[in-house]
Design a protein around this motif. Structure first.
Motif, PDB file in Angstrom:
ATOM      1  N   GLY A 165      40.051  47.527  39.567  1.00  0.00           N
ATOM      2  CA  GLY A 165      39.668  46.957  38.245  1.00  0.00           C
ATOM      3  C   GLY A 165      39.761  45.549  38.148  1.00  0.00           C
ATOM      4  N   ALA A 166      39.777  44.570  39.090  1.00  0.00           N
ATOM      5  CA  ALA A 166      39.435  43.322  38.286  1.00  0.00           C
ATOM      6  C   ALA A 166      38.444  42.931  37.636  1.00  0.00           C
ATOM      7  CB  ALA A 166      39.419  42.494  40.075  1.00  0.00           C
ATOM      8  N   LEU A 167      38.287  42.159  36.608  1.00  0.00           N
ATOM      9  CA  LEU A 167      37.193  42.013  35.784  1.00  0.00           C
ATOM     10  C   LEU A 167      36.674  40.470  36.166  1.00  0.00           C
ATOM     11  CD1 LEU A 167      38.696  43.245  32.432  1.00  0.00           C
ATOM     12  CD2 LEU A 167      36.808  44.322  33.889  1.00  0.00           C
ATOM     13  N   TYR A 168      35.327  40.335  36.232  1.00  0.00           N
ATOM     14  CA  TYR A 168      34.835  39.104  36.635  1.00  0.00           C
ATOM     15  C   TYR A 168      33.750  38.755  35.439  1.00  0.00           C
ATOM     16  CZ  TYR A 168      36.748  39.547  41.262  1.00  0.00           C
ATOM     17  OH  TYR A 168      37.641  39.820  42.325  1.00  0.00           O
ATOM     18  N   GLN A 169      33.670  37.506  35.312  1.00  0.00           N
ATOM     19  CA  GLN A 169      32.591  37.161  34.080  1.00  0.00           C
ATOM     20  C   GLN A 169      31.317  37.138  34.943  1.00  0.00           C
ATOM     21  OE1 GLN A 169      34.191  33.279  33.249  1.00  0.00           O
ATOM     22  NE2 GLN A 169      34.755  33.961  31.356  1.00  0.00           N
ATOM     23  N   PRO A 170      29.984  37.633  34.430  1.00  0.00           N
ATOM     24  CA  PRO A 170      28.971  37.947  35.022  1.00  0.00           C
ATOM     25  C   PRO A 170      28.448  36.544  35.734  1.00  0.00           C
ATOM     26  CG  PRO A 170      29.065  39.401  33.448  1.00  0.00           C
ATOM     27  CD  PRO A 170      30.373  38.560  33.124  1.00  0.00           C
ATOM     28  N   ASP A 171      28.375  35.510  34.615  1.00  0.00           N
ATOM     29  CA  ASP A 171      27.854  34.571  34.732  1.00  0.00           C
ATOM     30  C   ASP A 171      28.302  33.348  35.424  1.00  0.00           C
ATOM     31  OD1 ASP A 171      29.537  34.124  32.780  1.00  0.00           O
ATOM     32  OD2 ASP A 171      28.329  33.189  31.183  1.00  0.00           O
ATOM     33  N   SER A 172      29.755  33.337  35.638  1.00  0.00           N
ATOM     34  CA  SER A 172      30.380  32.472  36.334  1.00  0.00           C
ATOM     35  C   SER A 172      31.067  33.041  37.532  1.00  0.00           C
ATOM     36  CB  SER A 172      31.432  31.803  35.527  1.00  0.00           C
ATOM     37  OG  SER A 172      32.567  32.744  35.309  1.00  0.00           O
ATOM     38  N   GLY A 173      31.325  34.337  37.691  1.00  0.00           N
ATOM     39  CA  GLY A 173      31.920  34.833  38.776  1.00  0.00           C
ATOM     40  C   GLY A 173      33.453  34.899  38.785  1.00  0.00           C
ATOM     41  N   ARG A 174      33.918  34.096  37.816  1.00  0.00           N
ATOM     42  CA  ARG A 174      35.346  34.053  37.816  1.00  0.00           C
ATOM     43  C   ARG A 174      36.112  35.117  37.307  1.00  0.00           C
ATOM     44  NH1 ARG A 174      39.406  31.369  34.309  1.00  0.00           N
ATOM     45  NH2 ARG A 174      38.151  31.572  32.528  1.00  0.00           N
ATOM     46  N   CYS A 175      37.240  35.552  37.892  1.00  0.00           N
ATOM     47  CA  CYS A 175      38.201  36.453  37.516  1.00  0.00           C
ATOM     48  C   CYS A 175      38.833  36.324  36.518  1.00  0.00           C
ATOM     49  CB  CYS A 175      39.045  36.955  38.676  1.00  0.00           C
ATOM     50  SG  CYS A 175      39.864  38.257  38.555  1.00  0.00           S
ATOM     51  N   VAL A 176      38.916  37.156  35.319  1.00  0.00           N
ATOM     52  CA  VAL A 176      39.472  36.871  34.262  1.00  0.00           C
ATOM     53  C   VAL A 176      40.599  38.037  34.103  1.00  0.00           C
ATOM     54  CG1 VAL A 176      37.688  35.512  33.047  1.00  0.00           C
ATOM     55  CG2 VAL A 176      37.713  38.150  32.758  1.00  0.00           C
ATOM     56  N   GLY A 177      40.691  38.920  34.953  1.00  0.00           N
ATOM     57  CA  GLY A 177      41.645  39.998  34.677  1.00  0.00           C
ATOM     58  C   GLY A 177      42.095  40.574  35.948  1.00  0.00           C
ATOM     59  N   GLY A 178      43.291  40.867  36.311  1.00  0.00           N
ATOM     60  CA  GLY A 178      43.343  41.603  37.562  1.00  0.00           C
ATOM     61  C   GLY A 178      44.180  40.669  38.664  1.00  0.00           C
ATOM     62  N   PRO A 179      44.175  41.468  39.693  1.00  0.00           N
ATOM     63  CA  PRO A 179      45.130  40.682  40.837  1.00  0.00           C
ATOM     64  C   PRO A 179      44.685  39.476  41.404  1.00  0.00           C
ATOM     65  CG  PRO A 179      44.273  42.676  41.674  1.00  0.00           C
ATOM     66  CD  PRO A 179      43.890  42.683  40.095  1.00  0.00           C
ATOM     67  N   CYS A 180      43.367  39.105  41.186  1.00  0.00           N
ATOM     68  CA  CYS A 180      42.834  37.871  41.748  1.00  0.00           C
ATOM     69  C   CYS A 180      42.360  36.991  40.486  1.00  0.00           C
ATOM     70  CB  CYS A 180      41.668  38.199  42.753  1.00  0.00           C
ATOM     71  SG  CYS A 180      40.693  39.415  42.002  1.00  0.00           S
ATOM     72  N   ARG A 181      43.097  36.885  39.367  1.00  0.00           N
ATOM     73  CA  ARG A 181      42.733  36.218  38.163  1.00  0.00           C
ATOM     74  C   ARG A 181      42.557  34.649  38.567  1.00  0.00           C
ATOM     75  NH1 ARG A 181      43.684  36.022  32.398  1.00  0.00           N
ATOM     76  NH2 ARG A 181      44.246  38.371  32.363  1.00  0.00           N
ATOM     77  N   GLY A 182      41.520  34.215  38.248  1.00  0.00           N
ATOM     78  CA  GLY A 182      41.393  32.683  38.475  1.00  0.00           C
ATOM     79  C   GLY A 182      40.451  32.417  39.757  1.00  0.00           C
TER      80      GLY A 182
END
Ligand code: FES
Length: 127
Positions: A80-97
């Motif tokens: 369930g990691a969440l990524y911003q579609p436009d930047s690809g940055r993870c904003v939630g979950g185990p790989c945040r940042g």
């Protein structure tokens, strides 16, 4: 650069805003094949390696579905990691940042192309 036909991923009409992605493969200069996906978000086309930054598993588990219910985040189907579609940055979950690996793409004359000079793109059994 690869021939235009070899770089064709899909028709622009295949990509609906915040809808299902289209999967494709990239053959890197090293000869290694990498799974990638392309999608449309807020009118623009984006593509990334289809690999979560937590554990290198495919984000979509092979069905092309990567958006969460809001249509504003890509969600990893494993944890369930969440990524911003436009930047690809993870904003939630185990790989945040961390960030997904982008694949340069363009849209011309109703078609979507991979722009990586050393890549060869083709459709998988998506449609
Ligand atoms: S593998 Fe994607 S969040 Fe764990």
């Amino acid at each position: 650069m690869a021939e235009t036909a070899d770089r064709l991923i899909c028709a622009s009409a295949d990509l609906v805003d915040s809808g299902k992605s289209v999967r494709f493969d990239i053959t890197a200069a090293s000869g290694r094949t990498v799974s990638a996906l392309v999608f449309r978000y807020q009118g623009q086309v984006f593509a990334y390696h289809n690999s979560c930054r937590h554990i290198p598993v495919e984000l979509d588990l092979a069905d092309g579905e990567v958006f969460d219910l809001t249509g504003h985040y890509l969600v990893c189907s494993m944890h369930g990691a969440l990524y911003q579609p436009d930047s690809g940055r993870c904003v939630g979950g185990p790989c945040r940042g961390q960030r997904l690996t982008p694949v340069p793409v363009s849209e011309q004359n109703g078609q979507v192309f991979c722009e990586t000079a050393t890549a060869h793109c083709h459709m998988e059994n998506q449609r």
